[in-house]
Design a protein around this motif. Sequence first.
Motif, PDB file in Angstrom:
ATOM      1  N   GLY A   8       0.684  -1.268  -0.151  1.00 30.95           N
ATOM      2  CA  GLY A   8      -0.174  -0.126  -0.035  1.00 30.95           C
ATOM      3  C   GLY A   8       0.703   1.276  -0.130  1.00 30.95           C
ATOM      4  O   GLY A   8       0.430   2.205   0.306  1.00 30.95           O
ATOM      5  N   ASP A   9       1.848   1.411  -0.748  1.00 25.60           N
ATOM      6  CA  ASP A   9       2.687   2.360  -0.683  1.00 25.60           C
ATOM      7  C   ASP A   9       2.204   3.328  -1.941  1.00 25.60           C
ATOM      8  O   ASP A   9       1.956   2.953  -2.877  1.00 25.60           O
ATOM      9  N   SER A  19       9.864   8.380   2.909  1.00 24.56           N
ATOM     10  CA  SER A  19       9.539   7.254   3.376  1.00 24.56           C
ATOM     11  C   SER A  19       8.464   6.305   2.925  1.00 24.56           C
ATOM     12  O   SER A  19       7.220   6.882   2.531  1.00 24.56           O
ATOM     13  N   ALA A  20       8.351   4.915   2.935  1.00 23.48           N
ATOM     14  CA  ALA A  20       7.341   4.444   2.474  1.00 23.48           C
ATOM     15  C   ALA A  20       6.150   4.359   3.345  1.00 23.48           C
ATOM     16  O   ALA A  20       6.095   4.130   4.424  1.00 23.48           O
ATOM     17  N   THR A  21       4.814   4.527   2.720  1.00 22.67           N
ATOM     18  CA  THR A  21       3.518   4.162   3.438  1.00 22.67           C
ATOM     19  C   THR A  21       3.018   2.720   3.515  1.00 22.67           C
ATOM     20  O   THR A  21       3.564   2.118   2.206  1.00 22.67           O
ATOM     21  N   ILE A  44      -4.644   4.117  -3.670  1.00 22.18           N
ATOM     22  CA  ILE A  44      -4.655   5.153  -4.314  1.00 22.18           C
ATOM     23  C   ILE A  44      -5.950   5.421  -5.055  1.00 22.18           C
ATOM     24  O   ILE A  44      -6.356   4.364  -5.713  1.00 22.18           O
ATOM     25  N   LYS A  45      -6.587   6.479  -4.907  1.00 22.16           N
ATOM     26  CA  LYS A  45      -7.850   6.665  -5.451  1.00 22.16           C
ATOM     27  C   LYS A  45      -7.637   7.391  -6.683  1.00 22.16           C
ATOM     28  O   LYS A  45      -7.150   8.589  -6.939  1.00 22.16           O
ATOM     29  N   GLN A  46      -7.969   6.534  -7.770  1.00 19.69           N
ATOM     30  CA  GLN A  46      -7.873   7.246  -9.176  1.00 19.69           C
ATOM     31  C   GLN A  46      -9.287   7.983  -9.525  1.00 19.69           C
ATOM     32  O   GLN A  46      -9.125   8.923 -10.278  1.00 19.69           O
ATOM     33  N   SER A  80       2.217  -3.188  -4.370  1.00 18.39           N
ATOM     34  CA  SER A  80       3.043  -3.858  -3.016  1.00 18.39           C
ATOM     35  C   SER A  80       4.389  -4.234  -3.875  1.00 18.39           C
ATOM     36  O   SER A  80       4.402  -4.391  -4.940  1.00 18.39           O
ATOM     37  N   SER A  81       5.106  -4.446  -2.981  1.00 21.68           N
ATOM     38  CA  SER A  81       6.581  -4.652  -3.525  1.00 21.68           C
ATOM     39  C   SER A  81       7.334  -5.470  -2.216  1.00 21.68           C
ATOM     40  O   SER A  81       7.142  -5.450  -1.189  1.00 21.68           O
ATOM     41  N   GLY A  82       8.601  -6.130  -2.790  1.00 23.94           N
ATOM     42  CA  GLY A  82       9.414  -6.851  -1.880  1.00 23.94           C
ATOM     43  C   GLY A  82       9.179  -8.094  -1.610  1.00 23.94           C
ATOM     44  O   GLY A  82       8.827  -8.608  -0.378  1.00 23.94           O
ATOM     45  N   ARG A  83       8.981  -8.884  -2.903  1.00 27.00           N
ATOM     46  CA  ARG A  83       8.801 -10.583  -2.737  1.00 27.00           C
ATOM     47  C   ARG A  83       9.650 -11.020  -3.621  1.00 27.00           C
ATOM     48  O   ARG A  83      10.054 -10.615  -4.764  1.00 27.00           O
TER      49      ARG A  83
END
Length: 467
Positions: free
Chosen positions: A172-173, A179-181, A186-188, A197-200
Motif C-alpha cells: 500500500g505504498d 519514506s514508504a507508506t 490510491i484513489k484514481q 505492493s513490493s518486496g517479494r
Amino acid sequence: MRHLLLFSVLVVWCGVFVYSHPKDDDFAEFEDDEEFETDVFEDGDSEDDDVSVEGEFDEEVEEDDFETDEDLDDSGVIEEDDDVEVETIDTEEFEDYTSGSSDDRKSDIKISESAVAQYSTWHWYYAEILMLLGLVCYLLNYIMGRTRNQSLAVAWLEAHLELLKANFTIVGDNGEGDSATEEELIKQSDNSYVLWSSGRQGCNSMIIQMKLQKRHDLLFLLMNAVRPNPDTFVVSVQLADHDMDNFVLAVSKKKSAVKMMKELSDIQNYCPERRSADKFNLPSSFVVLPEIHEAAMAILSHNTISSVFQRYEELIETLHISDQYTGVVDDMAEDDSGGVVVKIPERKIIFTYTAPRAARHGNMKSVEPLLRFLLQLIDRINKYRLSKEGRDKATKNRQRVAQNVQKLSHQQRQEAAQVRKEERKKAEKEKLLQETDPDKTRKWEEKEHKRALKKQSRVKQKLMRVG
C-alpha cells in the motif's frame, strides 16, 4: 440503491398524475365576490344610501341632510354631522348626467366584467418541482454510490491484508515522500482504486487495480439494470529477467479472447492460434492461446491450477503470461523521422477476475483464494524452464518479430520521407508560380526534366539487371 430508483419512479408518476388531474375550483373563492357585486347593482332600494360601487358615483343625497352653504369648502366637499364626506357631482364633467332617482338611472349603468385576479398555485410549477426532485435524487445517488465503492475497496483490502503482508514487505505504498507508506489505497476516480505492493522473491512488484461499478452515476445504474457490469479486479505482476523463461501464454473466455487478439501486440505476434481448453484440463468456456505448446501443458495441466479454474469458472476472465508485453497495439508511437518507436518489452503476469454477488455486499473473503492462486502461479513460473527445442522456437519467433518491426519502421520512414518530398515540391511550385522572371521559370523546368530523365534511367537499369 433499489429503493432510490423506486423513489425516482414514484416522483415521476406523481408529477404525471398532478399534470393530468388539475384542480378545477382554483378560483372558487372569487365566485362569492362576483355574486356580491351583482346584488349591489340589482338592489336599488338599499337601506344604506351611503354605499357606493367602485368606479361609479355615490347615491344622491337628500337636500335636507346638508347644512348651509357655509359648510361647503373649496374642494366641493360637504361635511355631514356624522363626519361622512360626500363628493358633489359636477354636471359639466358628466355630460350625460340627468337628475332623477336611482331607479331612473339604473338602466344607464353598464357593468363591465373585469378580469379576475389570478393567484399562482403550486400546480403551475410541476416541471420545476420534478427537476429539483431529480437533482436531489442524482445528488443522493452520487453520495451513496461513492461511499459504497469506497467501502468495497476498503473491505477488499481488509480481507487480503494478512495474505499480502505475509508475501510482500511493502503493502500500500503511494509513492510519495521519502519514506514508504503502508495500507493505503490510491484513489484514481470514484470507481477506481489502486494498491501497490513490493518486496517479494520472484517478482519486482504487484499492482492491484479495482475497477468497480459506477454506482455514483445514476444513468449507469439504469443501464446496469439492463446489462449488468460486475466489479472487476486486475492484478499485474512485474517479473525480472531471470524470473521467467521466454514464452507467451494466455487463457481467456471466448469473448475476451477475440478482444485480446485484436488489441494486444504480443498476442498478435506470438499467439496466432487458439486451442481448446479441454486439452489442458480446463473448463470448455475458456480458450488457450499458447506460443509454445510444452509451456502451456507444463503450467496449465497442474492439478492446483486446473482445480482453481474449474471452481471459479464464472469469476476468472483472463490470465496473460508474457515476456514480450508492450501494451495495446494503438499505443505504438512514432519518432521524428516517422518510424515506429520500438518499446522495451516487459515480463508480466496479468490476472483479471470479477467479484461474485456475495463480495458486492462486502464479503471479500470469497475471492481471497484467487489471489493466493496467483502467488502460487508466480512461484511455478519462476521454477519452470523450457527445453532446448522450446528455447530455439522462442528465439526464432522473437527474431522474426524483430525483423517485421524493422521492416515496418523502414517502410514508415520511407513513406514519411516521400510525403515531405512531395510537400517540398509543392512549395517550390507555388513559389515559382508567383515568380514573374521567365529565366527562373525556364531553369526550374530544365532542372525538373533532368531529374525525370535520371529517374527513368535508374528504372531501366534495374529492369535490365532483373532480366
